[in-house]
Design an enzyme around this catalytic site. Structure first.
Site, PDB file in Angstrom:
ATOM      1  N   THR A  49      -9.261 -12.615  -0.999  1.00 27.64           N
ATOM      2  CA  THR A  49      -8.996 -11.343  -0.317  1.00 27.64           C
ATOM      3  C   THR A  49      -9.793 -10.209  -0.961  1.00 27.64           C
ATOM      4  O   THR A  49     -10.443  -9.415  -0.271  1.00 27.64           O
ATOM      5  CB  THR A  49      -7.488 -11.038  -0.343  1.00 27.64           C
ATOM      6  OG1 THR A  49      -6.785 -12.197   0.089  1.00 27.64           O
ATOM      7  CG2 THR A  49      -7.160  -9.871   0.572  1.00 27.64           C
ATOM      8  N   LYS A  78       1.705   2.786 -18.321  1.00 27.37           N
ATOM      9  CA  LYS A  78       2.209   4.009 -18.972  1.00 27.37           C
ATOM     10  C   LYS A  78       3.381   4.593 -18.197  1.00 27.37           C
ATOM     11  O   LYS A  78       3.878   5.662 -18.529  1.00 27.37           O
ATOM     12  CB  LYS A  78       1.088   5.059 -19.061  1.00 27.37           C
ATOM     13  CG  LYS A  78      -0.145   4.593 -19.795  1.00 27.37           C
ATOM     14  CD  LYS A  78      -1.252   5.646 -19.666  1.00 27.37           C
ATOM     15  CE  LYS A  78      -2.594   5.046 -20.007  1.00 27.37           C
ATOM     16  NZ  LYS A  78      -3.701   5.904 -19.530  1.00 27.37           N
ATOM     17  N   ARG A  99      -2.934  -5.042  -3.058  1.00 26.70           N
ATOM     18  CA  ARG A  99      -2.043  -6.213  -3.195  1.00 26.70           C
ATOM     19  C   ARG A  99      -1.023  -5.885  -4.288  1.00 26.70           C
ATOM     20  O   ARG A  99      -1.392  -5.428  -5.365  1.00 26.70           O
ATOM     21  CB  ARG A  99      -2.816  -7.476  -3.555  1.00 26.70           C
ATOM     22  CG  ARG A  99      -1.876  -8.651  -3.824  1.00 26.70           C
ATOM     23  CD  ARG A  99      -2.602  -9.968  -3.943  1.00 26.70           C
ATOM     24  NE  ARG A  99      -3.060 -10.434  -2.639  1.00 26.70           N
ATOM     25  CZ  ARG A  99      -3.658 -11.608  -2.443  1.00 26.70           C
ATOM     26  NH1 ARG A  99      -3.842 -12.427  -3.456  1.00 26.70           N
ATOM     27  NH2 ARG A  99      -4.053 -11.964  -1.240  1.00 26.70           N
ATOM     28  N   HIS A 128       0.901 -10.243   4.918  1.00 30.26           N
ATOM     29  CA  HIS A 128      -0.523 -10.309   4.535  1.00 30.26           C
ATOM     30  C   HIS A 128      -1.272 -10.242   5.877  1.00 30.26           C
ATOM     31  O   HIS A 128      -1.818 -11.240   6.350  1.00 30.26           O
ATOM     32  CB  HIS A 128      -0.768 -11.620   3.801  1.00 30.26           C
ATOM     33  CG  HIS A 128      -2.089 -11.735   3.100  1.00 30.26           C
ATOM     34  ND1 HIS A 128      -3.112 -10.809   3.243  1.00 30.26           N
ATOM     35  CD2 HIS A 128      -2.567 -12.682   2.243  1.00 30.26           C
ATOM     36  CE1 HIS A 128      -4.140 -11.184   2.521  1.00 30.26           C
ATOM     37  NE2 HIS A 128      -3.838 -12.320   1.902  1.00 30.26           N
TER      38      HIS A 128
HETATM   39  N1   CP Z   1      -5.606 -16.325   1.076  1.00 31.59           N
HETATM   40  C1   CP Z   1      -5.541 -15.480   0.033  1.00 31.59           C
HETATM   41  O1   CP Z   1      -4.879 -14.426   0.099  1.00 31.59           O
HETATM   42  O2   CP Z   1      -6.246 -15.875  -1.049  1.00 31.59           O
HETATM   43  P1   CP Z   1      -6.384 -15.085  -2.422  1.00 31.59           P
HETATM   44  O3   CP Z   1      -5.005 -15.085  -3.069  1.00 31.59           O
HETATM   45  O4   CP Z   1      -7.409 -15.825  -3.202  1.00 31.59           O
HETATM   46  O5   CP Z   1      -6.797 -13.672  -2.108  1.00 31.59           O
END
Ligand code: CP
Length: 300
Positions: A49, A78, A99, A128
């Protein structure tokens, strides 16, 4: 403002526009985002990602600010709040890919942000959305349609945000049939099932992988996520339950596909990679085109 937080915010028209743009941008490089800056802020590990968003931005002529392991390397250590971190990065970047380990973090970030937030995965019960968009794009490219298909989600359905996101997306299409194949401990959560019922999407829960593999157009295999299943005994018991072997893959219908958001551990045997049904590595390339299209739509 174009935050991307969850797949419910898309409709068929916006998805088709995005996919048409992905078709145009696939394999292409241009300078349309020259002068724009994308920040990738990752509190959890990632290979695909983060790199695919960064590669997509560079292929469009833009620049990238990146922070991996933000839990440890940002001012989070912190005591800075996520909201203050986002407000700060607003000064440096035109969009933020985030993320985070907490469900709902992307929405919190969007509420604090004057620039677009793209949710790259939030918590074990979040979403996601860009992964689900690239999964759907893979289905379109490989099957030539999204309506009238049988999609089987296999393995870890409870703690897997991309299966949640794709289930929501599929509800926008006609004549969809979904099979949820898992151990009882890892069944799809009720919020998604309630939503599918409301949208009159046909779905069934089963533990019978063999039958589903013979019938489905799409097998969506998942990883049993060690990071979310803290009980070691439970993890060991669950991880070997639904492995796609070459013998199982060979029972699939002509034209049916196996997809996986990756990373894979051992839930798909390596010799399946040579099967005509295996498209999970091709899916990575489709993801790059979709993420280029997302960035161009948001920042172009
Ligand atoms: N599919 C996916 O989110 O892969 P990564 O965790 O490598 O980003």
């Amino acid at each position: 403002m174009n935050h991307i937080i969850e797949t419910q915010q898309f409709d068929r028209k916006s998805i088709q526009e995005l996919f048409a743009l992905a078709d145009q941008l696939s394999g292409h490089r241009e300078e349309s985002l020259r002068g724009k800056i994308l920040a990738t802020l990752f509190y959890e590990p990632s290979t695909r990602t983060r790199f695919s968003f960064e590669s997509a931005m560079m292929r469009l002529g833009g620049n990238v600010l990146t922070m991996e392991n933000a839990k440890e390397s940002s001012s989070n250590t912190k005591g800075e709040t996520l909201e203050d971190t986002i407000r700060t990065i607003n000064t440096y970047a035109d969009a933020i890919v985030l993320r985070h380990s907490e469900t709902g973090a992307a929405k919190r970030a969007a509420d604090a942000s004057a620039v677009p937030i793209i949710n790259a995965g939030d918590g074990n019960l979040g979403q996601h959305p860009t992964q689900a968009l690239l999964d759907l794009y893979t289905i379109q490219k490989e099957l030539g349609r999204q309506d009238g298909i049988h999609v089987a989600f296999v393995g870890n359905l409870k703690y897997y945000r991309s299966t949640r996101s794709l289930a929501y997306l599929l509800s926008k299409y006609e004549d969809i049939r979904i099979s949820f194949v898992s151990a009882p401990e890892l069944r799809m959560s009720d919020d998604v099932k309630e939503y599918l019922k409301e949208k009159n999407v046909e779905f069934a829960e089963t533990e019978d992988l063999e039958q589903v593999m013979r019938e489905a157009n799409v097998i969506y295999q998942t990883r049993i996520a060690k990071e979310w299943i803290k009980d070691e005994y439970a993890f060991e018991k669950l991880k070997g339950r639904y492995i796609i072997t070459r013998a199982r893959a060979d029972t699939m219908k002509d034209g049916a596909i196996i997809i996986h958001p990756l990373p894979r551990v051992d839930e798909i045997a390596p010799d399946v990679d040579e099967s005509p049904h295996a498209v999970y590595f091709k899916q990575i390339g489709y993801g790059l085109a979709v993420r280029m299209a997302i960035l161009k739509q948001i920042l172009g």
